[in-house]
Write a protein that holds these residues in place. Structure first.
Motif, short mmCIF file in Angstrom:
data_model
loop_
_atom_site.label_atom_id
_atom_site.label_comp_id
_atom_site.label_asym_id
_atom_site.label_seq_id
_atom_site.Cartn_x
_atom_site.Cartn_y
_atom_site.Cartn_z
N THR A 24 0.81 -1.23 0.00
CA THR A 24 0.00 0.00 0.00
C THR A 24 0.84 1.27 0.00
OG1 THR A 24 -0.07 0.01 2.42
CG2 THR A 24 -1.87 -1.14 1.27
N HIS A 25 2.15 1.14 0.16
CA HIS A 25 3.03 2.31 0.23
C HIS A 25 2.68 3.22 1.40
CE1 HIS A 25 5.58 1.66 -3.22
NE2 HIS A 25 4.52 1.34 -3.94
N MET A 26 2.21 2.61 2.47
CA MET A 26 1.97 3.38 3.69
C MET A 26 3.15 3.17 4.64
SD MET A 26 -0.88 5.01 3.62
CE MET A 26 -2.25 5.08 2.47
N TRP A 27 3.56 4.23 5.31
CA TRP A 27 4.55 4.06 6.38
C TRP A 27 3.87 4.11 7.73
CZ3 TRP A 27 4.37 8.22 9.51
CH2 TRP A 27 4.20 9.51 8.97
N VAL A 28 4.50 3.45 8.70
CA VAL A 28 3.96 3.38 10.06
C VAL A 28 5.08 3.74 11.03
CG1 VAL A 28 2.93 1.86 11.81
CG2 VAL A 28 2.35 1.55 9.38
N LEU A 29 4.88 4.79 11.78
CA LEU A 29 5.89 5.24 12.73
C LEU A 29 5.35 5.05 14.15
CD1 LEU A 29 8.63 6.73 13.16
CD2 LEU A 29 7.33 8.87 13.13
N LEU A 30 6.06 4.25 14.92
CA LEU A 30 5.64 4.02 16.31
C LEU A 30 5.97 5.27 17.12
CD1 LEU A 30 4.41 1.51 17.68
CD2 LEU A 30 6.72 0.86 18.37
N THR A 31 4.96 5.91 17.67
CA THR A 31 5.19 7.13 18.45
C THR A 31 5.12 6.87 19.95
OG1 THR A 31 2.85 7.69 18.24
CG2 THR A 31 4.38 8.66 16.63
N GLU A 32 4.38 5.82 20.31
CA GLU A 32 4.31 5.34 21.69
C GLU A 32 4.18 3.84 21.57
OE1 GLU A 32 1.25 7.27 24.05
OE2 GLU A 32 1.67 9.18 23.05
N PRO A 33 4.33 3.11 22.67
CA PRO A 33 4.32 1.64 22.54
C PRO A 33 3.09 1.07 21.82
CG PRO A 33 5.10 2.26 24.70
CD PRO A 33 4.67 3.54 24.04
N ASP A 34 1.94 1.74 21.93
CA ASP A 34 0.75 1.20 21.26
C ASP A 34 0.10 2.25 20.36
OD1 ASP A 34 -0.13 2.94 23.14
OD2 ASP A 34 -1.71 1.64 23.94
N ARG A 35 0.88 3.22 19.94
CA ARG A 35 0.30 4.30 19.13
C ARG A 35 1.21 4.54 17.92
NH1 ARG A 35 -2.66 9.72 20.98
NH2 ARG A 35 -2.45 10.92 19.08
N VAL A 36 0.58 4.72 16.75
CA VAL A 36 1.37 4.93 15.53
C VAL A 36 0.87 6.16 14.77
CG1 VAL A 36 1.98 2.49 15.18
CG2 VAL A 36 -0.14 3.40 14.18
N ARG A 37 1.77 6.68 13.97
CA ARG A 37 1.41 7.70 12.98
C ARG A 37 1.53 7.02 11.63
NH1 ARG A 37 3.66 13.83 13.15
NH2 ARG A 37 1.98 13.99 14.66
N ILE A 38 0.60 7.29 10.74
CA ILE A 38 0.57 6.63 9.43
C ILE A 38 0.63 7.69 8.32
CG2 ILE A 38 -0.81 5.18 7.86
CD1 ILE A 38 -2.02 3.88 10.39
N GLY A 39 1.42 7.41 7.32
CA GLY A 39 1.51 8.33 6.18
C GLY A 39 1.77 7.56 4.90
N MET A 40 1.97 8.27 3.85
CA MET A 40 2.15 7.66 2.53
C MET A 40 3.58 7.92 2.06
SD MET A 40 -0.57 8.35 -0.42
CE MET A 40 -0.72 7.31 -1.83
N LEU A 63 -10.13 0.92 12.76
CA LEU A 63 -9.23 0.67 11.63
C LEU A 63 -9.09 -0.83 11.45
CD1 LEU A 63 -5.95 2.77 12.02
CD2 LEU A 63 -7.64 2.96 10.21
N THR A 64 -9.16 -1.28 10.21
CA THR A 64 -8.92 -2.70 9.93
C THR A 64 -7.83 -2.80 8.88
OG1 THR A 64 -11.25 -3.18 10.36
CG2 THR A 64 -10.00 -4.86 9.15
N ALA A 65 -6.82 -3.60 9.19
CA ALA A 65 -5.72 -3.76 8.22
C ALA A 65 -6.28 -4.22 6.88
CB ALA A 65 -4.71 -4.77 8.75
N GLY A 66 -5.88 -3.56 5.81
CA GLY A 66 -6.34 -3.93 4.48
C GLY A 66 -7.62 -3.25 4.06
N ARG A 67 -8.22 -2.47 4.94
CA ARG A 67 -9.46 -1.76 4.59
C ARG A 67 -9.24 -0.24 4.63
NH1 ARG A 67 -11.98 -4.65 1.50
NH2 ARG A 67 -13.70 -3.15 1.66
N PRO A 68 -10.11 0.52 3.99
CA PRO A 68 -9.87 1.97 3.89
C PRO A 68 -10.02 2.71 5.22
CG PRO A 68 -11.49 1.22 2.27
CD PRO A 68 -11.28 0.09 3.21
N PHE A 69 -9.21 3.74 5.38
CA PHE A 69 -9.40 4.68 6.49
C PHE A 69 -9.67 6.08 5.94
CE2 PHE A 69 -4.78 4.75 5.80
CZ PHE A 69 -4.51 6.11 5.73
N GLY A 70 -9.82 6.18 4.65
CA GLY A 70 -10.09 7.47 4.01
C GLY A 70 -10.00 7.32 2.51
N GLN A 71 -10.03 8.44 1.84
CA GLN A 71 -10.01 8.43 0.38
C GLN A 71 -8.98 9.43 -0.14
OE1 GLN A 71 -12.06 6.44 -1.57
NE2 GLN A 71 -12.96 5.54 0.27
N LEU A 72 -8.41 9.08 -1.26
CA LEU A 72 -7.45 9.96 -1.92
C LEU A 72 -7.96 10.20 -3.33
CD1 LEU A 72 -3.61 9.31 -2.11
CD2 LEU A 72 -4.92 9.81 -4.15
#
Lengths: 154, 342
Positions: A24-40, A63-72
């Motif tokens: 999906t070309h999404m990046w995932v940055l762990l900001t806290e042990p159970d919290r992430v920031r997501i970008g493209m 949020l479900t892995a593999g399903r949409p969280f928004g639209q581009l």
């Protein structure tokens, strides 16, 4: 947040301080042990065309892995922003929703998309590319594929 | 075994059904139905707006007064005027059958339509901006999107085009910008009045060949009929028409220019900033027509307009800077327009 260290791969910036979802070309940055920031990542953006619009599911959405969280929307094509993890949306980047160009200009920084809690802090991150060498290898191979297919200019 | 390209000709439909019928197909294709090529034509005119676009881009008072329904679609693009002079087609495939890279996907979905146009004698081509054109005139409006697990691209054969009405339904407050928009529409959007039956036949052959499928007439499934009925209700709801939630611009942010895209690379804008007003048309990155208003130019307004006609948009600020403080205010108004985001 600290300044992101970038490496340049054939003209594209690549941040090695975070994880990537290869499809999906999404990046995932762990900001806290159970919290992430997501970008493209920049390849995902480049292959979309000029980003015209971004919209996100509201804070509190599941949020479900593999399903949409928004639209581009780019090139008059509206398509899903596909989540690389499961969890709950904690924040959305209103600045990117107002100006999608922010995500093009600063994909690893101010152009982030959403923040989320993880439903399973360790399990959700498995399957993402994490190691710097494998990230670089994957990115390089993808870039070569896109250039070969003519999706990205040589 | 060669798979099927289901072909459904819906004929003439109400404005609402001319949208919901093909949206309904996307749910069927998501559930495993064959790739589908469909056709429809609205029996009465209406206005349709792309998924993300603001309803305030449409002149809703004019639409109400002229009994033009306004509907929001699930695919991209801006507000458009549709009527019986346009035959609409939709190609819908499972998302997994379409390249993930959008430009590649659009090329794959548009090229068979170009072939069909050429088959019926229209010298169409797909330009670098993925518009179907004859020369530099757009002859087919298109929009695309992923709906559930299906990708759909819709476009049209423009048999006749009411440029006046297509411009009139847009909310454009500045009369100069309205005039510029209409002039560009007349110049860059063209009808190709070929026999629609021949065009449909060419489309069916072309898409079947390109996708390696065998065309066969079909109809909606029960699931799709149910989806259409649900979509009828959804598309008529105020919440859907309002569009996805958009955050308010941050306090103190400069108001954006009112921009109208006519075709890729061709657009108009009107902007106001610090008492300076600009209305301009942009063609391939350069200013064509322009109207400036600002106090303090002491009779040099026409000179400033002449100075920026024909120059690249990115050079405008430098040129207007030569007109002192009023010129710099005009330049600041120009900066609020951004071509790529339309």
């Amino acid at each position: 947040m600290e300044r992101t260290e970038l490496v340049i791969v054939s003209g594209f910036a690549l941040a090695l301080d975070r994880r990537y979802h290869a499809e999906t070309h999404m990046w995932v940055l762990l900001t806290e042990p159970d919290r992430v920031r997501i970008g493209m990542d920049p390849l995902g953006i480049e292959t979309s065309g000029t980003l015209a619009q971004l919209s996100f599911d509201p804070v509190g959405s599941e949020l479900t892995a593999g399903r949409p969280f928004g639209q581009l929307e780019a090139a008059k094509f509206v398509g899903p922003l596909v989540s690389p993890v499961s969890g709950t949306v904690l924040a959305v980047n209103d600045a990117a929703a107002v100006d999608a160009g922010l995500t093009e200009r600063d994909p690893y920084g101010s152009g982030w998309l959403i923040e989320a809690s993880l439903s399973d802090a360790t399990g959700e991150l498995q399957g993402l590319l994490e190691n710097a060498a494998e990230i670089t290898t994957w990115f390089t191979a993808k870039l070569a594929d896109y250039r070969r297919m003519g999706v990205i200019a040589q | 075994m060669v798979e099927t390209l289901r072909v459904i000709d819906f004929g003439e439909n109400s404005p609402l059904r001319s949208q919901t019928l093909w949206h309904g197909i996307a749910y069927g294709v998501s559930a495993g139905e064959a790739a589908t090529l469909s056709f429809t034509r609205p029996v009465t005119p209406y206005v349709c707006i792309g998924y993300h676009r603001g309803i305030d881009e449409v002149d809703q008072d004019y639409c109400r007064q002229n009994a033009l329904p306004v509907l929001r679609r699930m695919v991209g693009g801006g507000p458009v005027y549709l009527d019986k002079g346009q035959l609409f087609f939709q190609i819908c495939l499972a998302a997994r059958a379409v390249p993930a890279a959008r430009r590649q996907a659009l090329r794959m979905l548009l090229e068979p339509a170009v072939t069909a146009f050429r088959t019926v004698g229209v010298p169409a081509s797909l330009d670098d901006e993925l518009e179907i054109c004859v020369g530099d005139r757009k002859i087919c409006g298109h929009g695309a999107g992923q709906i559930d697990d299906a990708v759909v691209l819709c476009g049209n054969l423009i048999e006749t085009f009411d440029h006046d009405r297509a411009a009139r339904v847009l909310a454009i407050a500045d009369p100069a910008q309205r005039g510029q928009t209409l002039a560009l529409m007349r110049r860059f959007v063209a009808a190709t009045p070929v026999d629609p039956a021949r065009f449909q036949a060419a489309m069916i052959s072309s898409y079947a060949a390109a996708l390696g499928l065998v065309a066969a007439a079909g109809e909606l499934t029960g699931l799709e009929r149910t989806a259409v009925e649900e979509l009828d209700e959804k598309f008529e709801s105020a919440a859907w028409l309002a569009g996805p939630d958009r955050p308010a611009p941050r306090a103190g942010a400069e108001p954006r220019a009112r921009q109208v895209k006519v075709r890729a690379g061709v657009w108009t804008f009107a902007a106001k900033r610090d008492g300076a007003e600009v209305a301009a048309s942009i063609v391939r990155g350069s200013v064509e027509q322009v109207r400036l208003r600002v106090g303090g130019l002491n009779g040099s307004t026409r000179e400033a307009e002449r100075a920026i006609r024909g120059i690249p948009l990115h050079s405008v600020a430098q040129v207007l800077g030569g007109f002192g403080e009023p010129g710099r205010r005009l330049a600041a108004a120009f900066v609020t327009a951004e071509a790529g985001r339309l």
